[in-house]
Structures are given as C-alpha cells and as structure tokens.
Design an enzyme around this catalytic site. Structure first.
Site, PDB file in Angstrom:
ATOM      1  N   ASP A   8       0.815  -1.214   0.000  1.00 25.81           N
ATOM      2  CA  ASP A   8       0.000   0.000   0.000  1.00 25.81           C
ATOM      3  C   ASP A   8       0.849   1.265   0.000  1.00 25.81           C
ATOM      4  OD1 ASP A   8       0.959  -0.368   2.589  1.00 25.81           O
ATOM      5  OD2 ASP A   8      -1.000  -0.658   3.492  1.00 25.81           O
ATOM      6  N   ASP A  37      -7.284  -1.895  14.159  1.00 27.17           N
ATOM      7  CA  ASP A  37      -8.688  -2.114  13.787  1.00 27.17           C
ATOM      8  C   ASP A  37      -8.836  -3.407  12.975  1.00 27.17           C
ATOM      9  OD1 ASP A  37      -7.653  -1.477  11.319  1.00 27.17           O
ATOM     10  OD2 ASP A  37      -8.856   0.324  11.008  1.00 27.17           O
ATOM     11  N   HIS A  77      -7.049  -4.361  10.326  1.00 24.72           N
ATOM     12  CA  HIS A  77      -6.816  -4.299   8.882  1.00 24.72           C
ATOM     13  C   HIS A  77      -5.550  -5.030   8.452  1.00 24.72           C
ATOM     14  CE1 HIS A  77      -4.625  -0.161   9.416  1.00 24.72           C
ATOM     15  NE2 HIS A  77      -3.751  -1.140   9.495  1.00 24.72           N
ATOM     16  N   GLU A  97      -9.662  -1.522   5.448  1.00 19.13           N
ATOM     17  CA  GLU A  97     -10.271  -1.114   6.704  1.00 19.13           C
ATOM     18  C   GLU A  97     -11.552  -1.914   6.954  1.00 19.13           C
ATOM     19  OE1 GLU A  97      -8.260   0.339   8.353  1.00 19.13           O
ATOM     20  OE2 GLU A  97      -7.770   2.388   7.828  1.00 19.13           O
TER      21      GLU A  97
HETATM   22  P1  PGA Z   1       2.253  -1.127  12.711  1.00 22.34           P
HETATM   23  O1  PGA Z   1       1.077  -1.161  11.664  1.00 22.34           O
HETATM   24  O2  PGA Z   1       3.233  -2.171  12.249  1.00 22.34           O
HETATM   25  O3  PGA Z   1       2.828   0.244  12.648  1.00 22.34           O
HETATM   26  O4  PGA Z   1       1.661  -1.478  14.039  1.00 22.34           O
HETATM   27  C1  PGA Z   1       0.570  -2.390  11.263  1.00 22.34           C
HETATM   28  C2  PGA Z   1      -0.507  -2.209  10.251  1.00 22.34           C
HETATM   29  O5  PGA Z   1      -1.200  -1.189  10.263  1.00 22.34           O
HETATM   30  O6  PGA Z   1      -0.678  -3.125   9.409  1.00 22.34           O
END
Ligand code: PGA
Length: 276
Positions: free
Chosen positions: A67, A142, A144, A149
């Site tokens: 992404d 959350d 994802h 999302e």
């Molecule tokens: P993070 O994010 O590694 O910064 O906790 C993980 C994600 O959003 O997939």
C-alpha cells in the site's frame, strides 16, 4: 496455520527474517510481498544484516508493496514528495541496504494521476511476475491488512480506500507527529492491495508484537471470519500460513498450548507451492 510465539520483538523479527531468507535461498528469483509500519522494521534490519554478513542475495528478487498513501510518494532517485511515504520507508529501511534492482521494486504510486487505472495495472504486474510467493503482513489495531479497513470486502482487489479514524490516530503517533506534520495534513486516502489480492499469494507471513495488538490478534486468528476484521481472512487462506508473534501480542490467544505443541511436532518449516 503455524502460530509461532517468541518472547521478544527481536526474536520474532529474527524468526520472520529467517523464513524470508530461506525462501530467497531456495528460490533466488522469488516474488516477495512487503509491508510497512513499525512491525516489520526488525525483520528488515535482520535481512540487511544477512545480506551484509551472510551474502543473502536479492539480485533476482522482485517485490510488491501492499500500500501507499494517496497524494504521497517518491520516484526512486528523485526527491521525496513527503518523508512519510511508504516508498521512502522501504528505501530507507530495506532497499538502499541490499542489492535489489530498482526495476524489480513495485510500490503503489501515491502520486498517480489516475488511481483507478494504476490499481488495475498493479494487479496485472503481480500476475505478470507469476504471483506472490510470500506475502509479509502486519495487522492494524482495527484488524486491517494493508489498508483494508473494517467493512472492506474479503474479495476486494487493489483500489483506493478511505482510512479509518483509528488508523489515522495510529499513523499520526507513529509517523506524522515525529515529523512535526499537522494532523489535518495527513493523507486520508490510500492505494491498497485488496484482501482478494493478498489471498492469492502462495504463502503468508503475518507478524504482530506488543500488548496493544493482543486483542485484535486473538479476534483475527480465533474469532469469526468477518469483514469487520479484514485480517480474519487469514482463516480462509489456501496456501501456507505462518503467524509470528511476540509473547505480548499472543497474550489473549486461547490455543497457545496447541500452537507450541504443533511447532514442536512439525519441526522444519516448508513453503507452499513455490516451485510449481
Ligand atoms: P504497525 O502497523 O506495524 O505500525 O503497528 C501495522 C498495520 O497497520 O498493518
């Protein structure tokens, strides 16, 4: 599903890097799906160490990132558009330290003038490369995967998504606050591979660390499959799945004893269909 629990973030990262390195050694022209965020930083550092000290060779490896924020990006070699682009993150954390070829790196172009066309072309590029051998993933608070999302279809493809407030809050803490960028200047949209795209990889390697991920990790791995926690799609995956957690992220799982028992009995790790 292989669930591997290690005491610390460092041990989790070493284990994960070991899996990636073993794929690169078995299939030097493999296709890796890569992730950004704080979780994989230790894994990338270990891969860089293996490249420098153990001749781990990335010269034929192709990569596709999950992404990128829309409106943010970087042409490798040209000045950064914004320091917080995932393109810059990948360059700084991994690519500039290893012998990967620029033309083998694929990251969604956050500066594209035509996101819809770009997303279709990105899927086509993945297909042309023969599909992803191993997709590395984190998990958002959350639930994802990438920027899929809550509410994203579990069959979704690469597309533009609107970020949730929770994701904006987390991103603000981990990237933007440090760089002194005001909250209202953070991007609210992103290009993301879809859950359907991710599920087509041949193997999945998901990582999570820290207490703040414990609840969502338990929901994704042991709760119902739901578009409200898109990482729960891991339960539908047809290929090889390995989840590597530190002790804290594993602390709300119910079946820990079984995972430990399973790891002991299974012994050596093997990849799903990389040589087909
Ligand atoms: P993070 O994010 O590694 O910064 O906790 C993980 C994600 O959003 O997939």
């Amino acid at each position: 599903m292989n669930v591997i629990i290690r005491d610390t973030y460092e041990e989790m990262s070493r284990y994960a890097a070991g899996i990636i390195a073993s794929l690169v050694r078995q299939k030097p022209d493999c296709v890796l799906g890569l992730a950004t965020g704080s979780t994989p930083i230790g894994t990338y550092r270990e891969l860089v160490r293996m490249h420098k000290e153990e001749d781990l060779d990335f010269s034929q490896v192709k990569t596709f990132n999950l992404d990128e924020y829309l409106g943010v990006g970087m042409d490798l070699g040209k000045p950064y558009n914004m320091d917080q682009s995932y393109a810059r993150f990948m360059h700084e954390e991994l690519f500039k330290h290893i012998n990967i070829k620029k033309e083998n790196i694929h990251i969604p172009d956050g500066l594209t003038k035509n996101p819809e066309e770009f997303c279709k072309a990105y899927e086509e590029e993945i297909r042309k490369a023969g599909g992803i051998d191993l997709q590395l993933l984190g998990i958002g608070r959350d639930g994802h995967w990438a920027f899929n999302e809550p509410g994203s279809s579990l069959a979704s493809r690469t597309r533009v998504e609107v970020l949730t407030k929770q994701t904006l809050d987390d991103n603000y803490e981990s990237f933007y606050k440090k760089a002194g960028i005001p909250r209202d200047q953070m991007p609210h949209f992103a290009i993301t591979m879809g859950i359907g795209t991710i599920l087509e990889a041949r193997n999945i390697l998901m990582l999570a660390n820290g207490r703040r991920k414990a609840s969502v990790v338990a929901k994704a791995l042991e709760g119902p499959v739901t578009s409200q926690i898109t990482a729960s799609a891991i339960q539908l995956f047809k290929g090889g799945v390995t989840v590597v957690l530190d002790r804290e992220a594993a602390s709300e799982l119910k079946n820990v004893e079984h995972y430990i028992h399973r790891e002991k009995l299974l012994g050596t790790f093997s990849f799903n269909s990389i040589n087909e």
